[in-house]
Design a protein around this motif. Structure first.
Motif, PDB file in Angstrom:
ATOM      1  N   ASP A 160       0.421  -7.597 -13.899  1.00 28.22           N
ATOM      2  CA  ASP A 160       1.616  -7.700 -13.089  1.00 28.22           C
ATOM      3  C   ASP A 160       1.524  -9.031 -12.349  1.00 28.22           C
ATOM      4  O   ASP A 160       0.644  -9.205 -11.506  1.00 28.22           O
ATOM      5  CB  ASP A 160       1.624  -6.512 -12.106  1.00 28.22           C
ATOM      6  N   THR A 183      -3.520  -5.827  -9.396  1.00 30.85           N
ATOM      7  CA  THR A 183      -4.108  -4.653 -10.022  1.00 30.85           C
ATOM      8  C   THR A 183      -3.843  -3.496  -9.058  1.00 30.85           C
ATOM      9  O   THR A 183      -3.269  -3.686  -7.997  1.00 30.85           O
ATOM     10  CB  THR A 183      -5.625  -4.825 -10.212  1.00 30.85           C
ATOM     11  N   GLU A 184      -4.285  -2.310  -9.424  1.00 27.51           N
ATOM     12  CA  GLU A 184      -4.029  -1.178  -8.551  1.00 27.51           C
ATOM     13  C   GLU A 184      -4.684  -1.377  -7.185  1.00 27.51           C
ATOM     14  O   GLU A 184      -4.153  -0.985  -6.163  1.00 27.51           O
ATOM     15  CB  GLU A 184      -4.555   0.105  -9.209  1.00 27.51           C
ATOM     16  N   ARG A 185      -5.847  -2.022  -7.162  1.00 30.02           N
ATOM     17  CA  ARG A 185      -6.606  -2.129  -5.929  1.00 30.02           C
ATOM     18  C   ARG A 185      -6.359  -3.422  -5.165  1.00 30.02           C
ATOM     19  O   ARG A 185      -6.562  -3.472  -3.953  1.00 30.02           O
ATOM     20  CB  ARG A 185      -8.104  -2.024  -6.217  1.00 30.02           C
ATOM     21  N   ARG A 234       0.832  -1.207   0.000  1.00 23.75           N
ATOM     22  CA  ARG A 234       0.000   0.000   0.000  1.00 23.75           C
ATOM     23  C   ARG A 234       0.866   1.256   0.000  1.00 23.75           C
ATOM     24  O   ARG A 234       1.007   1.919   1.034  1.00 23.75           O
ATOM     25  CB  ARG A 234      -0.908   0.013   1.228  1.00 23.75           C
ATOM     26  N   ARG A 273       7.323  -4.012 -14.125  1.00 18.87           N
ATOM     27  CA  ARG A 273       6.273  -4.946 -14.496  1.00 18.87           C
ATOM     28  C   ARG A 273       6.862  -6.336 -14.390  1.00 18.87           C
ATOM     29  O   ARG A 273       8.000  -6.567 -14.772  1.00 18.87           O
ATOM     30  CB  ARG A 273       5.786  -4.708 -15.928  1.00 18.87           C
ATOM     31  N   PHE A 319       2.656   6.900  -5.474  1.00 22.35           N
ATOM     32  CA  PHE A 319       2.885   6.045  -6.634  1.00 22.35           C
ATOM     33  C   PHE A 319       4.051   6.628  -7.419  1.00 22.35           C
ATOM     34  O   PHE A 319       4.419   7.774  -7.240  1.00 22.35           O
ATOM     35  CB  PHE A 319       1.612   5.959  -7.480  1.00 22.35           C
TER      36      PHE A 319
END
Lengths: 174, 411
Positions: B402, B157-159, A151, B380, A155
């Motif tokens: 990823d 993923t991003e989340r 987290r 990546r 970014f």
């Protein structure tokens, strides 16, 4: 048993430090009232942590900007001198609000191995917690939670983002 | 390590790898005659004699069989003229069933290696191809095939970070979890029908057990603080796990039946991470960083004094393979490389890939020859299969995304 071990380690650490340097300046608040030493407060990498209490039932609430995150050097769980004022503020808040508990979240940057970073983040959270215990906050009010690198606060794949991501954060639970 | 000693280690390693393989013809345990060649040399096999009938399933079967034989490491599909072994028979589709008749015959001496009939649902043509491929590898070379094995991995993923699973050739790729949660580093249970991994399903990092047959998931470790790296011992009775409940991340062994915990490390000045059991279950290799940098240590499952086995650079995520060798990720300046250590001699061989990418999180295939790992470039990551005997790397994940932390199934 564990407590004696902690005390012994603390004593040993103090002896070593004072022997080596003669008279090193003690951290702002000194060892906590209950005799448990703040960790990461000296140049030693030792953690004089005590065991964790049971987890809290309620999830915490993160209030953006309420407490700025404590930042850490690369691959280190040591609390740098300039970060300690932040913890003094957190301790003051916890002393004033005796009805709240706190989850201290440990984070790392994306450099390195994910699973190792989970341990490193936990150690940052534990170092933060032990410092607060050293300032007199009851350890039973402080839980830790490591997110490792999962987290990020910032970014981006660069040194500035990584610097911001090597941190511990504070989540308040009622 | 200078170049000379690196070369020395490399040749030492290859020497002992080849020792068991360099026989020109041998007997398997059951007394069957097979073709044995040094790793790196392959038996040429032709599939031209397989008559393939109509239907998508038959085509998929053939395509999968060909890929699986080529990736076995021991066989190479070639035109009939150059083949040492000719595979003949037929592949037909009847009432949604694939029928396969398969004979493998030596082209020089007409020796029969295998003659076998199969029948399987056409909806699952890939699995039948995996089985036939493994049977052919076994019959012709005496080696254990890996086509029927599976790989579990993490997709980010991003989340969220979810678990995914695919066949050893990358096919049949599908999600295992859809929690919108964070999954970390899955590992197989030795029986091969379950996984352990770390997730934040109860808001804190806990170790979970997932039964792949029933889909049932239960918590294995949820102490205060960190629970991670949970890995079941070869006999299935214990779990090595990293816990911070006593004030610092340390390595513990938990009796699964009684829940009794034994603490193996006591390092107030260090982190522990990533345990992996030796094949005999007597020792555990893990990561610790008392000097500031993570290195590999080996400790008896009963505790005692750990032995540090790496000296240079940064060394993480060990996987103690069925062949007794420890694969891990090592960075000495520059990039992470996959390294392989014989813990008896502590000699290390690096699988060098000077392509500017990081190679991380190795996981041994059950054949003790191939390694799945995450190859990361430009932040990546994709899953690759490396061959310790020299075949070129194969990229497994073709999907966008990823992908990392692969774990190769034990069966």
């Amino acid at each position: 048993m564990n407590k004696y071990k902690c005390l012994f380690m603390l004593g040993l650490g103090l002896m070593l430090i004072f022997n080596a340097t003669g008279c090193r300046r003690r951290p702002a608040a000194g060892p906590g009232e209950d005799g448990v030493g703040p960790i990461g407060a000296w140049d030693s990498d030792q953690i004089y942590g005590e065991g964790l209490g049971p987890r809290f039932g309620e999830d915490g609430q993160y209030i953006e900007g309420q407490f700025p995150p404590v930042l850490f050097p690369f691959d280190s769980a040591q609390i740098a001198g300039e970060e300690r004022a932040k913890l003094d503020d957190v301790a003051r808040y916890m002393r004033r609000h005796t009805n709240v508990n706190m989850i201290i979240e440990g984070h790392t940057c994306e450099v390195g191995n994910r699973e190792y970073n989970l341990s490193l983040g936990e150690r940052r959270a534990l170092a933060t917690r032990a410092y607060l215990v050293g300032l007199g906050i009851d350890g039973a009010r402080l839980q830790t939670r490591s997110y490792g690198q999962e987290r990020p606060a910032a970014f981006g794949h660069n040194e500035e983002a990584w610097r911001q991501n090597r941190r511990s954060e504070f989540v308040i639970t009622q | 390590m200078n170049d000379l000693s690196k070369t020395y280690f490399k040749s030492c390693f290859m020497g002992f790898l080849l020792l068991g393989l360099a026989v020109s013809g041998g007997l398997t345990a059951r007394g069957q005659i097979v073709i044995s060649k040094p790793a790196g040399e392959k038996v040429a096999v032709s599939l031209d004699g397989l008559a393939v009938g109509q239907g998508e399933a038959a085509t998929l079967f053939m395509r999968t069989l060909r890929t699986n034989l080529d990736r076995s490491g021991w066989l190479q599909v070639t035109p009939a003229a150059r083949a040492e072994v000719a595979v003949s028979g037929e592949v037909t589709l009847r009432r949604n069933q694939l029928h396969v008749q398969c004979r493998a015959t030596g082209t020089a001496d007409r020796r029969s290696f295998m003659s076998q009939s199969y029948r399987h649902s056409a909806d699952d043509a890939r699995r039948l191809a995996h089985r036939v491929a493994d049977d052919l590898v076994k019959a012709i070379t005496g080696r254990r095939g890996i086509a029927s094995t599976r790989i579990v991995l993490v997709g980010a993923t991003e989340r969220a970070r979810e678990l995914y699973i695919c066949d050893a050739d990358g096919g049949n790729f599908r999600p295992l979890t859809q929690d919108g949660n964070i999954a970390v580093r899955p590992r197989w249970v030795p029986t091969g029908n379950a996984l352990t991994y770390t997730a934040f399903l109860r808001r804190f990092p806990d170790v979970f057990h997932v039964d792949l047959d029933s889909g049932e998931r239960r918590v294995l470790s949820n102490h205060s603080g960190l629970n991670s790296g949970g890995v079941i011992s070869p006999d299935g009775n214990e779990m090595a796990v990293i816990l911070s409940k006593d004030g610092n991340p340390e390595l513990y062994v938990k009796q699964l039946r009684t829940g009794r915990l034994t603490r193996l490390t006591n390092t107030p000045q260090a982190n522990e991470a990533s345990p992996s059991w030796s094949p005999d279950g007597r020792e555990i290799v893990y990561v610790s960083d008392p000097g500031g940098r993570p290195h590999l240590y080996i400790i008896s499952r009963d505790g005692g004094r750990p032995r540090r086995v790496t000296t240079r650079g940064t060394n993480v995520s060990p996987d103690w393979g069925p062949n007794g060798l420890i694969a891990f990720s090592s960075r000495i300046g520059g990039q992470y490389q996959i390294a392989i250590m014989d813990p008896r001699t502590e000699q290390i061989r690096y699988l060098e890939a000077p392509d500017g990418a990081d190679y991380e999180d190795p996981s041994w295939a059950p054949n003790g020859r191939h390694i799945a790992c995450a190859r990361r470039q430009n932040f990546r990551s994709h899953i690759y299969v490396l061959d310790t005997a020299g075949d070129p790397p194969v990229r497994l994940t073709t999907q966008r995304g990823d992908w990392y932390s692969p774990a190769w199934s034990p069966q």
